[in-house]
Motif scaffolding. Structure first.
Motif, PDB file in Angstrom:
ATOM      1  N   ARG B 176      27.401 -15.900   4.285  1.00 31.13           N
ATOM      2  CA  ARG B 176      27.817 -15.351   2.993  1.00 31.13           C
ATOM      3  C   ARG B 176      26.769 -14.357   2.518  1.00 31.13           C
ATOM      4  N   ILE B 179      25.694 -14.392  -1.288  1.00 31.52           N
ATOM      5  CA  ILE B 179      24.854 -15.518  -1.706  1.00 31.52           C
ATOM      6  C   ILE B 179      23.471 -15.401  -1.087  1.00 31.52           C
ATOM      7  N   ALA B 180      23.411 -14.947   0.162  1.00 24.82           N
ATOM      8  CA  ALA B 180      22.111 -14.771   0.799  1.00 24.82           C
ATOM      9  C   ALA B 180      21.267 -13.771   0.024  1.00 24.82           C
ATOM     10  N   LEU B 182      21.609 -12.984  -3.222  1.00 27.35           N
ATOM     11  CA  LEU B 182      21.259 -13.561  -4.520  1.00 27.35           C
ATOM     12  C   LEU B 182      20.168 -14.623  -4.381  1.00 27.35           C
ATOM     13  N   ALA B 183      20.218 -15.400  -3.308  1.00 29.35           N
ATOM     14  CA  ALA B 183      19.192 -16.420  -3.094  1.00 29.35           C
ATOM     15  C   ALA B 183      17.838 -15.770  -2.824  1.00 29.35           C
ATOM     16  N   GLY B 186      16.691 -14.216  -6.022  1.00 26.31           N
ATOM     17  CA  GLY B 186      16.367 -15.302  -6.949  1.00 26.31           C
ATOM     18  C   GLY B 186      15.020 -15.914  -6.641  1.00 26.31           C
ATOM     19  N   MET B 187      14.754 -16.160  -5.374  1.00 32.91           N
ATOM     20  CA  MET B 187      13.452 -16.691  -4.970  1.00 32.91           C
ATOM     21  C   MET B 187      12.344 -15.718  -5.359  1.00 32.91           C
ATOM     22  N   SER B 190      11.842 -15.336  -9.181  1.00 32.24           N
ATOM     23  CA  SER B 190      11.305 -16.534  -9.831  1.00 32.24           C
ATOM     24  C   SER B 190       9.782 -16.590  -9.744  1.00 32.24           C
ATOM     25  N   GLY B 217      15.224 -18.408   6.786  1.00 33.39           N
ATOM     26  CA  GLY B 217      16.513 -18.763   6.192  1.00 33.39           C
ATOM     27  C   GLY B 217      17.644 -17.872   6.674  1.00 33.39           C
TER      28      GLY B 217
END
Lengths: 220, 220
Positions: B176, B179-180, B182-183, B186-187, B190, B217
């Motif tokens: 995906r 999502i990859a 966004l992840a 996001g990481m 953050s 990942g």
DNA sequence: CCTACCGATCGGTAGG
DNA sequence: CCTACCGATCGGTAGG
């Protein structure tokens, strides 16, 4: 600066009439007493839309169908509303994650479960999560340090899993446990910036995929 | 609610004297003219400490050593200050990331470079980054949608890298892409919640490790 | 860039 | 839970 429907001039009498209308339009059906829970529910919505300092007591009282001063029959000040929301919002996660962390299962299974549980709580308490994780900074010093404590518990739960996975050999590639924990939580928490309970993707699908990414990152 | 040094009662005359003192204590050395850049610098500090709606024009004018009304010789309203900060803050990242994305190197190398560049810009513009990425939501509709556009560009740069890595076979496990992306972002984003420019860990160390995690990942 | 000030709105309270 | 109101503070402006 904003295109303003309020720009239309009204007399004092008309403004009064408008206030009555606004009250009549409110979510409360005439004269049933308002509960603290209703106040919190409406406040969560408003805080998540506009943030705590931008929401006035009058916004909240309008939403529940009271006059501003009447809110103080239920609460003692504005900050108390935020505190209740944030405390409950974080404890929702803590309660669910604790039972997972303490189960004797392998670390990788526990991490996957934790990510799934996270997504399902996010789905069930979306607005409250956004308020709780982002707006606790508006609390006064004492309340803020209480919440910092809860947040530390939250981080510790993930650290526990990662540390266990290192000693068990499940996560051999973790060189910096603290950064690995922060990266995992960061990835997870960032979902609340793009997730929507009304969206196409189900929490479980997202949880599956995020768990794959996280576990590959830690397993190597 | 807050323990308050301002609680000490002062007469009107004393309050006036205090205001003069405060002005004298300010960062400005007597009568040199104040620049727009100075106003933005002080505003960045204040916004990052207390958030935009909680910072008054008087806080900003105090910090630069002007009286409140005098700020309007440099700007036309409060929102303009936020807009300038946010626009520059995001463009810092866009400018640096664009040249990386457009280089012909392998996707995995570009992703590693992007993460390193991200960390070095975060280090160099820490407070501005926190304001730019978190407080653009306080802008009015028009300015907000302009910033939403910049943020979309930002996301697209990472999507480009991931898509390229999928077609080249470097990222075979990405099921995906969105999502990859966004992840990953996001990481990365953050980090601004726990990173400190004065901390032990250098941006390059963190970048190294986060790139390892992200690439594992995506690579599987 | 200051003086002097504006109307609006803020969180909160006394008394019923 | 309402009536009626408080002092403080807000962003912003006219005139110099």
């Amino acid at each position: 600066m904003q295109p303003s429907c309020r720009g239309v001039p009204v007399s004092v009498e008309e403004a009064g009439a408008l206030a009555v209308q606004r009250k009549a339009r409110s979510s409360r059906a005439s004269s049933k007493p308002v509960s603290l829970e209703q106040i919190e529910r409406e406040a969560v919505k408003l805080f998540s839309e506009k943030t705590y300092p931008s929401v006035g007591m009058r916004d909240i009282s309008d939403a529940v169908g009271l006059l501003p001063g009447s809110l103080y029959a239920h609460i003692s000040n504005k900050e108390e509303i935020l505190l209740r929301i944030v405390e409950r919002g974080i404890k929702n996660y803590l309660d669910a994650l604790k039972s997972i962390t303490e189960s004797g299962r392998p670390a990788s299974e526990r991490l996957r479960s934790a990510i799934h549980v996270y997504m399902s709580i996010l789905d069930a308490t979306f607005e409250q999560t956004r308020v709780s994780f982002n707006q606790w900074t508006y609390l006064g010093e004492q309340n803020k340090s209480y919440i910092v404590g809860l947040r530390a518990e939250y981080e510790n739960l993930f650290s526990r899993i990662i540390d266990d996975g290192i000693t068990s050999g499940e996560f051999p590639s973790v060189r910096r446990p603290r950064i690995a924990m922060l990266a995992t939580i960061g990835m997870l928490n960032s979902t609340m910036l793009w997730y929507s309970p009304d969206g196409e993707l189900r929490p479980s699908e997202i949880g599956d995929y995020l768990a794959d990414i996280a576990l590959k990152g830690l397993t190597g």
